[in-house]
Design an enzyme around this catalytic site. Sequence first.
Site, PDB file in Angstrom:
ATOM      1  N   LYS A  43       0.823  -1.214   0.000  1.00 10.19           N
ATOM      2  CA  LYS A  43       0.000   0.000   0.000  1.00 10.19           C
ATOM      3  C   LYS A  43       0.853   1.258   0.000  1.00 10.19           C
ATOM      4  CE  LYS A  43      -4.387  -1.777   1.753  1.00 10.19           C
ATOM      5  NZ  LYS A  43      -5.533  -1.581   2.651  1.00 10.19           N
TER       6      LYS A  43
ATOM      7  N   LYS B 254      -4.744  -9.375  -5.735  1.00 13.09           N
ATOM      8  CA  LYS B 254      -6.009  -9.637  -5.048  1.00 13.09           C
ATOM      9  C   LYS B 254      -7.017  -8.549  -5.399  1.00 13.09           C
ATOM     10  CE  LYS B 254      -6.413  -7.423  -0.536  1.00 13.09           C
ATOM     11  NZ  LYS B 254      -7.827  -7.053  -0.603  1.00 13.09           N
TER      12      LYS B 254
ATOM     13  N   LYS C 144     -10.778  -3.284  -2.347  1.00 17.57           N
ATOM     14  CA  LYS C 144     -11.699  -2.146  -2.350  1.00 17.57           C
ATOM     15  C   LYS C 144     -10.991  -0.887  -2.787  1.00 17.57           C
ATOM     16  CE  LYS C 144     -13.953  -3.270   1.846  1.00 17.57           C
ATOM     17  NZ  LYS C 144     -12.846  -2.970   2.733  1.00 17.57           N
TER      18      LYS C 144
HETATM   19  P1  ATP Z   1      -8.799  -2.323   1.181  1.00 24.44           P
HETATM   20  O1  ATP Z   1      -8.355  -2.330  -0.250  1.00 24.44           O
HETATM   21  O2  ATP Z   1      -9.374  -1.016   1.629  1.00 24.44           O
HETATM   22  O3  ATP Z   1      -7.754  -2.874   2.134  1.00 24.44           O
HETATM   23  P2  ATP Z   1     -10.058  -4.877   1.093  1.00 24.44           P
HETATM   24  O4  ATP Z   1     -10.817  -5.245  -0.126  1.00 24.44           O
HETATM   25  O5  ATP Z   1      -8.700  -5.457   1.264  1.00 24.44           O
HETATM   26  O6  ATP Z   1     -10.045  -3.307   1.209  1.00 24.44           O
HETATM   27  P3  ATP Z   1     -10.606  -5.196   3.894  1.00 24.44           P
HETATM   28  O7  ATP Z   1     -11.686  -4.437   4.575  1.00 24.44           O
HETATM   29  O8  ATP Z   1      -9.207  -4.748   4.063  1.00 24.44           O
HETATM   30  O9  ATP Z   1     -10.973  -5.261   2.342  1.00 24.44           O
HETATM   31  O10 ATP Z   1     -10.708  -6.734   4.306  1.00 24.44           O
HETATM   32  C1  ATP Z   1     -11.913  -7.315   4.791  1.00 24.44           C
HETATM   33  C2  ATP Z   1     -11.793  -8.819   4.727  1.00 24.44           C
HETATM   34  O11 ATP Z   1     -11.870  -9.272   3.368  1.00 24.44           O
HETATM   35  C3  ATP Z   1     -10.467  -9.369   5.264  1.00 24.44           C
HETATM   36  O12 ATP Z   1     -10.727 -10.552   5.970  1.00 24.44           O
HETATM   37  C4  ATP Z   1      -9.681  -9.657   4.019  1.00 24.44           C
HETATM   38  O13 ATP Z   1      -8.698 -10.654   4.214  1.00 24.44           O
HETATM   39  C5  ATP Z   1     -10.786 -10.126   3.084  1.00 24.44           C
HETATM   40  N1  ATP Z   1     -10.422  -9.938   1.682  1.00 24.44           N
HETATM   41  C6  ATP Z   1     -10.105  -8.761   1.104  1.00 24.44           C
HETATM   42  N2  ATP Z   1      -9.858  -8.920  -0.188  1.00 24.44           N
HETATM   43  C7  ATP Z   1     -10.007 -10.248  -0.441  1.00 24.44           C
HETATM   44  C8  ATP Z   1      -9.891 -11.045  -1.623  1.00 24.44           C
HETATM   45  N3  ATP Z   1      -9.551 -10.498  -2.782  1.00 24.44           N
HETATM   46  N4  ATP Z   1     -10.117 -12.374  -1.531  1.00 24.44           N
HETATM   47  C9  ATP Z   1     -10.473 -12.921  -0.347  1.00 24.44           C
HETATM   48  N5  ATP Z   1     -10.593 -12.235   0.791  1.00 24.44           N
HETATM   49  C10 ATP Z   1     -10.380 -10.902   0.753  1.00 24.44           C
HETATM   50 MG    MG Z   2      -7.484  -4.854   2.889  1.00 17.47          MG
END
Ligand code: ATP
Ligand code: MG
Length: 332
Positions: A112, A195, A198
Amino acid sequence: RKRVFSGIQPTADSFHVGNYLGAIRQWVPLQETHETIYCVVDLHAITIEQDPKLLRQRTRIAAAQLLAAGIDPARSILFVQSHVPEHAQLAWVLTCMTGFGEASRMTQFKDKSGKQGAANTNVGLFTYPMLMAADVLLYNADAVPVGEDQRQHLELTRDLAQRFNGRYGDYFTVPDPYIIEAVGKITDLQDPGAKMSKSASSPNGIIELLDDPKVSAKKIRSAVTDTEREIRYDEENKAGVSNLLSIYSALDGRTIPELEQAYEGKGYGDLKKDLAELFTEFVTPFRERTHAILAEPDKLDAVLAEGAAKARTIAARTLAEVYDRTGFLPAA
Ligand code: ATP
Ligand code: MG
């Protein structure tokens, strides 16, 4: 009953299919077997700059989606992280027990901060894992259902729990990660090596649950695949197709070998079209439930207030014990 804790950041207008399949979908059945505590982690969200108005709105949207997904406030404690000040307080103690080198090895920080550049990176992004350790340890959780990307942070959480126990006497439960391999890393539709995220995925790379399903269907149809024709799971050489198969299998219930067999002789277009339909079917009632919950914000806020009150009774007890063991003079 063993205890489960997990959290999700209110960093977007919608959760994506990776959040759902990798994490939230596991949270629901755990309510049957565990004491479950789930949190919208807004303190974590500000490690990336957020617009205040949007953050507030997204916090409600996040909570509404969790309820729509099946988190039941009668069975789970559901709350917003900033409503329970003990998270930040315990995080400080843990931060002071974390080595600089050890924190520097966290790949989420490297990813990040690398994307944003050093000049735009705040120190909170660096200490994010210690706040996450505090989230989990405050409740002495036994298990933490998360996606694969959080494995390293959980490893650090375990190390910190053991370090504290070694220094001040056994107190913290050392938590286990609960990661489902098949859905632990849903990848970006346009960049199947990365991955789905968001805050980092491009609009076409991410399938958002609250988006118009027609838009999601279009994104699925334009997902990056490969120049072969065969529908076969092969993460290394066919990352895009493999990702579609993972999502398909998770939503449909058929195993990947069953899907490979069902699609023998068919093309990527068929797979994408069917997956788009399957996703639409799944997401339509979910969106309706979310919108219905958001239509009654006072009721939603009351649910969150009740969750925060319950969380605080546990969190305050833990923090008092930690402060005492650390050697802080009690306030008279
Ligand atoms: P950001 O990009 O803001 O970090 P994010 O998509 O990574 O958002 P988080 O809120 O950080 O989402 O994570 C919430 C949950 O979703 C965590 O348990 C994380 O491991 C899971 N997660 C996030 N992205 C993935 C993915 N691509 N596949 C499976 N699990 C995911
Ligand atoms: Mg995340």
